[in-house]
Write an enzyme that holds these catalytic residues in place. Structure first.
Site, PDB file in Angstrom:
ATOM      1  N   LYS A  74       0.745  -1.269  -0.104  1.00 43.00           N
ATOM      2  CA  LYS A  74       0.008  -0.129   0.047  1.00 43.00           C
ATOM      3  C   LYS A  74       0.896   1.221  -0.120  1.00 43.00           C
ATOM      4  CE  LYS A  74      -3.755   1.968   3.022  1.00 43.00           C
ATOM      5  NZ  LYS A  74      -4.475   1.655   3.993  1.00 43.00           N
ATOM      6  N   SER A 151      -9.212   2.603   3.071  1.00 46.34           N
ATOM      7  CA  SER A 151      -8.166   3.161   2.242  1.00 46.34           C
ATOM      8  C   SER A 151      -7.184   2.375   1.432  1.00 46.34           C
ATOM      9  CB  SER A 151      -7.310   3.978   3.329  1.00 46.34           C
ATOM     10  OG  SER A 151      -6.649   3.269   4.019  1.00 46.34           O
ATOM     11  N   SER A 175     -10.149  -0.111   6.699  1.00 50.50           N
ATOM     12  CA  SER A 175      -9.527   0.082   5.456  1.00 50.50           C
ATOM     13  C   SER A 175      -8.967  -1.085   4.917  1.00 50.50           C
ATOM     14  CB  SER A 175      -8.171   1.099   5.674  1.00 50.50           C
ATOM     15  OG  SER A 175      -8.802   2.342   5.896  1.00 50.50           O
TER      16      SER A 175
END
Length: 478
Positions: A74, A151, A175
């Site tokens: 990520k 996210s 997330s």
């Protein structure tokens, strides 16, 4: 040469490498080809470092459980020397690190071939991934008019699209689980501090944020969690030790459990009917497996928790932004609206409010501990209150940070379940058990008492065996 990773999970791909049926370079070729073919429609994979990946193969990969499997991290919170990061923000674009974070070092040791990063919203705030630094929104492989969530939305989109078999994510308010629900994947949030945060941080969002993974199978998550779990040097606190480990836990079904079912929000409001039916269908499945299933509505101050969460995240966001500005003005070309709004909201808070809010979060955690102590072993609910939202609904353009979170139709209306367990620190997971009438995934949420990660993941594996989701492919990957 392998032409496509298909619907295989990472364990299967690692097995092909181990037997010599494919090479790590061939798997990387396939992943890069999938990026080229599918990423333009999704905008999920960024900062590709092919030469770093090739070099890692040439120099010899660790003989871990995922040796040779392509992997993505990520673009937020996982520091890696060979992988510069935008952190979802124009303010932090092209940030470079002097060394690897503990979590990245542990992931590398499994033998994965990391070759890039996946998109994240600025600051990790929100249930969609539409950061300006990436030039446009990230889209859902099941229907590109919809968000893959946030996210870790880029990670969810990349796995669902068949670019990689699994990817790193993180979860401070859902997330990992929100993208898992939105993209038809498995997402597991461990107990607070189960995974390391150092050495770049001691904790995230007062301990509410933790790393995780977007996977196609429970076994991939279990093995990666075992490889990464445990405190790093100097950690301020750590999770209760595991009895046998996640992978050992999924090798056999759990004991018969008491399951509390909530087909509304935790404050009793109705949710989307297709989502509610997915919850009830899962309850029937669990009952057929021999578990004791009964209605449940947790007695805890969820609205108060959400107010405290909102203030803690605003202060954390403001701290990061103010430090990165280094005296420059807070302008729209550097920071998006929600981030500027978080800074403005933080400025309105009394200097003691942060610690007061942390105290409220801790009190809420005790309330939720009481829910499990007096009632069910497992709490079953939806992951999201409705199917995946359309792109643009949760744009970061607004500067009204509080309304974005807690206002009518805001994030907490759309996602009223996930942050509860970030605040309590309890383990929770989203399983891809539902599908809307228009072909969008629906996640179902299971949560357990603090430290009971092994019980929870064993139940997830039992459900996966009873109602397998392997082989489903999003239209973009078909």
């Amino acid at each position: 040469m392998i032409g496509d990773l298909g619907a295989a999970d990472a364990t299967e791909l690692a097995g092909l490498v181990a037997t010599g049926e494919v090479t790590p370079d061939e798997l990387l070729d396939a992943a890069l080809a999938a990026v080229e073919a599918r990423n333009p429609a999704l905008n999920a994979v960024v900062l590709v470092q092919e030469e770093v990946a090739r070099r890692s193969i040439r120099e010899g990969l660790p003989h871990g459980p995922f040796r040779g499997v392509p992997f993505l991290i990520k673009d937020l919170g996982v520091e890696a020397k060979d992988f510069p990061s935008h952190n979802g923000s124009r303010l932090l674009a092209n940030t470079r690190y002097s060394g690897d974070s503990a979590i990245f070092a542990r992931m590398k040791a499994t033998g994965v071939v990391t070759f890039g990063r996946t998109t994240s919203p600025e600051g990790g705030i929100g249930a969609a991934t539409e950061a300006a630094v990436y030039g446009g929104p990230t889209r859902n492989p099941w229907n590109t008019d919809h968000t893959p969530g946030g996210s870790s939305g880029g990670a969810g989109a990349a796995v669902a699209a068949g670019i990689v078999a699994f990817a790193h994510g993180s979860d401070g308010g859902g997330s990992v689980r929100i993208p898992a629900s939105s993209c038809g994947l498995f997402g597991f949030k461990p107990t607070r501090a189960r995974l390391p945060d150092g050495p770049y941080a001691g904790e995230g969002w007062a301990g509410m944020a933790i790393d995780g993974f977007l996977t196609r199978s429970v076994r991939d998550t279990a093995v990666m969690l075992d490889a990464c779990e445990g405190a790093d040097l100097g950690a301020p606190y750590w999770a209760p030790p595991l009895a046998r480990g996640h992978a050992a836990a999924i090798s056999r079904p759990p004991r018969r459990l008491r399951v509390g079912v909530c087909d509304t929000t935790f404050t009793g409001e109705a949710i989307h009917p297709e989502v509610a039916e997915a919850v009830r269908a899962t309850a029937r499945l669990l009952e057929s497996l021999g578990h004791v299933v009964e209605p449940a509505l947790p007695r805890a101050d969820v609205p108060g928790m959400m107010r405290a969460w909102t203030d803690i995240v605003a202060v954390g966001t403001a701290l990061g932004i103010r430090g990165a500005l280094k005296g420059r003005p807070l302008t729209g070309d550097l920071v998006e609206g929600v981030g500027r709004g978080a800074c403005a909201h933080a400025e309105t808070l009394h200097p003691t409010r942060y610690l007061e809010a942390v105290g409220e979060i801790h009190a809420f955690g005790r309330q939720m501990a009481g829910v499990f102590d007096a009632g069910p072993d497992i709490l079953l609910s939806a992951t999201l209150a409705e199917p995946p939202a359309k792109v643009g609904r949760f744009s970061h353009a607004t500067e009204d940070y509080v309304a974005y979170r807690t206002g009518p139709g805001g994030i907490f209306t759309y996602s009223p379940f996930c942050a509860v367990f970030n605040a309590s620190g309890q383990p929770a997971a989203s399983l891809p058990l539902g599908m809307s009438g228009d072909g969008l995934p629906i996640g179902v949420h299971l949560a357990a008492a603090f430290g009971q990660d092994e019980t929870l993941i064993a139940l997830c594996a039992e459900v996966e065996r009873a109602a397998p989701w392997a082989g489903r492919r999003a239209p973009v990957a078909a």
